[in-house]
Design a protein around this motif. Sequence first.
Motif, PDB file in Angstrom:
ATOM      1  N   GLU A 230      23.015  -1.517 -13.226  1.00 13.54           N
ATOM      2  CA  GLU A 230      22.513  -2.488 -12.276  1.00 13.54           C
ATOM      3  C   GLU A 230      20.936  -1.684 -12.022  1.00 13.54           C
ATOM      4  O   GLU A 230      19.960  -2.342 -11.868  1.00 13.54           O
ATOM      5  CB  GLU A 230      23.173  -2.558 -11.051  1.00 13.54           C
ATOM      6  CG  GLU A 230      22.497  -3.546  -9.912  1.00 13.54           C
ATOM      7  CD  GLU A 230      23.372  -3.773  -8.746  1.00 13.54           C
ATOM      8  OE1 GLU A 230      22.978  -4.142  -7.724  1.00 13.54           O
ATOM      9  OE2 GLU A 230      24.769  -3.965  -9.050  1.00 13.54           O
ATOM     10  N   ALA A 231      20.884  -0.341 -11.471  1.00 19.06           N
ATOM     11  CA  ALA A 231      19.806   0.402 -10.955  1.00 19.06           C
ATOM     12  C   ALA A 231      18.791   0.282 -12.251  1.00 19.06           C
ATOM     13  O   ALA A 231      17.604   0.121 -11.941  1.00 19.06           O
ATOM     14  CB  ALA A 231      20.408   1.793 -10.513  1.00 19.06           C
ATOM     15  N   LEU A 232      19.489   0.715 -13.582  1.00 11.33           N
ATOM     16  CA  LEU A 232      18.438   0.527 -14.753  1.00 11.33           C
ATOM     17  C   LEU A 232      17.900  -0.820 -14.994  1.00 11.33           C
ATOM     18  O   LEU A 232      16.792  -0.868 -15.372  1.00 11.33           O
ATOM     19  CB  LEU A 232      19.227   1.026 -15.988  1.00 11.33           C
ATOM     20  CG  LEU A 232      19.494   2.564 -16.015  1.00 11.33           C
ATOM     21  CD1 LEU A 232      20.717   2.819 -17.028  1.00 11.33           C
ATOM     22  CD2 LEU A 232      18.305   3.372 -16.300  1.00 11.33           C
TER      23      LEU A 232
ATOM     24  N   PRO B 186      11.297  -0.611 -13.683  1.00 11.17           N
ATOM     25  CA  PRO B 186      10.509  -1.040 -14.790  1.00 11.17           C
ATOM     26  C   PRO B 186      10.929   0.042 -16.051  1.00 11.17           C
ATOM     27  O   PRO B 186      11.216   1.192 -15.800  1.00 11.17           O
ATOM     28  CB  PRO B 186       9.245  -0.742 -14.318  1.00 11.17           C
ATOM     29  CG  PRO B 186       9.169  -0.594 -12.885  1.00 11.17           C
ATOM     30  CD  PRO B 186      10.777  -0.585 -12.557  1.00 11.17           C
ATOM     31  N   GLU B 187      10.464  -0.402 -17.156  1.00  9.91           N
ATOM     32  CA  GLU B 187      10.848   0.450 -18.438  1.00  9.91           C
ATOM     33  C   GLU B 187      10.114   1.808 -18.297  1.00  9.91           C
ATOM     34  O   GLU B 187      10.611   2.826 -18.888  1.00  9.91           O
ATOM     35  CB  GLU B 187      10.407  -0.283 -19.765  1.00  9.91           C
ATOM     36  CG  GLU B 187      11.170  -1.570 -20.007  1.00  9.91           C
ATOM     37  CD  GLU B 187      12.589  -1.147 -20.324  1.00  9.91           C
ATOM     38  OE1 GLU B 187      12.798  -0.330 -21.165  1.00  9.91           O
ATOM     39  OE2 GLU B 187      13.475  -1.891 -19.944  1.00  9.91           O
TER      40      GLU B 187
ATOM     41  N   ALA C   8      18.277   6.142 -25.975  1.00  9.12           N
ATOM     42  CA  ALA C   8      17.271   5.549 -25.092  1.00  9.12           C
ATOM     43  C   ALA C   8      16.531   6.749 -24.112  1.00  9.12           C
ATOM     44  O   ALA C   8      15.398   6.507 -23.916  1.00  9.12           O
ATOM     45  CB  ALA C   8      18.138   4.805 -23.988  1.00  9.12           C
ATOM     46  N   MET C   9      17.036   7.674 -23.948  1.00 10.25           N
ATOM     47  CA  MET C   9      16.497   8.738 -23.252  1.00 10.25           C
ATOM     48  C   MET C   9      15.539   9.782 -24.099  1.00 10.25           C
ATOM     49  O   MET C   9      14.422   9.927 -23.668  1.00 10.25           O
ATOM     50  CB  MET C   9      17.471   9.972 -22.994  1.00 10.25           C
ATOM     51  CG  MET C   9      18.524   9.566 -21.743  1.00 10.25           C
ATOM     52  SD  MET C   9      19.856  10.716 -21.788  1.00 10.25           S
ATOM     53  CE  MET C   9      19.220  12.235 -21.301  1.00 10.25           C
TER      54      MET C   9
ATOM     55  N   THR D  69       6.846   8.788 -22.876  1.00 14.58           N
ATOM     56  CA  THR D  69       6.048   9.431 -21.778  1.00 14.58           C
ATOM     57  C   THR D  69       5.327  10.637 -21.979  1.00 14.58           C
ATOM     58  O   THR D  69       4.796  11.238 -21.166  1.00 14.58           O
ATOM     59  CB  THR D  69       6.986   9.600 -20.538  1.00 14.58           C
ATOM     60  OG1 THR D  69       8.009  10.331 -21.100  1.00 14.58           O
ATOM     61  CG2 THR D  69       7.496   8.152 -20.153  1.00 14.58           C
ATOM     62  N   MET D  70       5.495  11.161 -23.326  1.00 11.94           N
ATOM     63  CA  MET D  70       5.212  12.637 -23.467  1.00 11.94           C
ATOM     64  C   MET D  70       3.525  12.455 -24.011  1.00 11.94           C
ATOM     65  O   MET D  70       3.100  11.436 -24.659  1.00 11.94           O
ATOM     66  CB  MET D  70       5.702  13.409 -24.454  1.00 11.94           C
ATOM     67  CG  MET D  70       7.002  13.868 -24.134  1.00 11.94           C
ATOM     68  SD  MET D  70       7.906  14.852 -25.160  1.00 11.94           S
ATOM     69  CE  MET D  70       7.797  16.226 -24.279  1.00 11.94           C
TER      70      MET D  70
END
Length: 149
Positions: free
Chosen positions: A102-104, A108-109, A140-141, A148-149
């Motif tokens: 639910e939190a995920l 936002p992505e 996914a991680m 994000t790098m």
Amino acid sequence: MPSSAAPVLIEERREDKAEIFEFSHALIPAALREGLSGLRRKRLHRQVARVIEELHPEAYQRLAYHWGEAGDEDKGLDYTIKAADQARKRYANEDALRLYSEALSLLPEDHPDRFDLLAARAGVYDMTANRKAQLADIEAMLDFAEKTM
């Protein structure tokens, strides 16, 4: 001859020296909810959330629900994450998985907390031996880290 007494909507009973009030029929709460306007319902949820915060500050799951229904997405998300962590620590794995999911879904992505939530959920999948779901979270991680790098 028909009785002229009004129907009982709320019943009172004693349980372990405490007074408990219950609706006499399961459909009464739903009918009351439907009769409230959206704005009034949000205000009531906000009031309930504030009282719970004061009286039961570690009732994270209830706080997540009421803040979410009150329209405060930030507090709702914060308490959902706390509830998920709390469930994980108590080995309530199904609750933890549901709450992390639910939190995920609320994030936002590109939110920085996404990686940590995926890692926490992957840890619960590891404890429940759900290797397929665990692998999906690990992938996914990795995707998130690359973006994000």
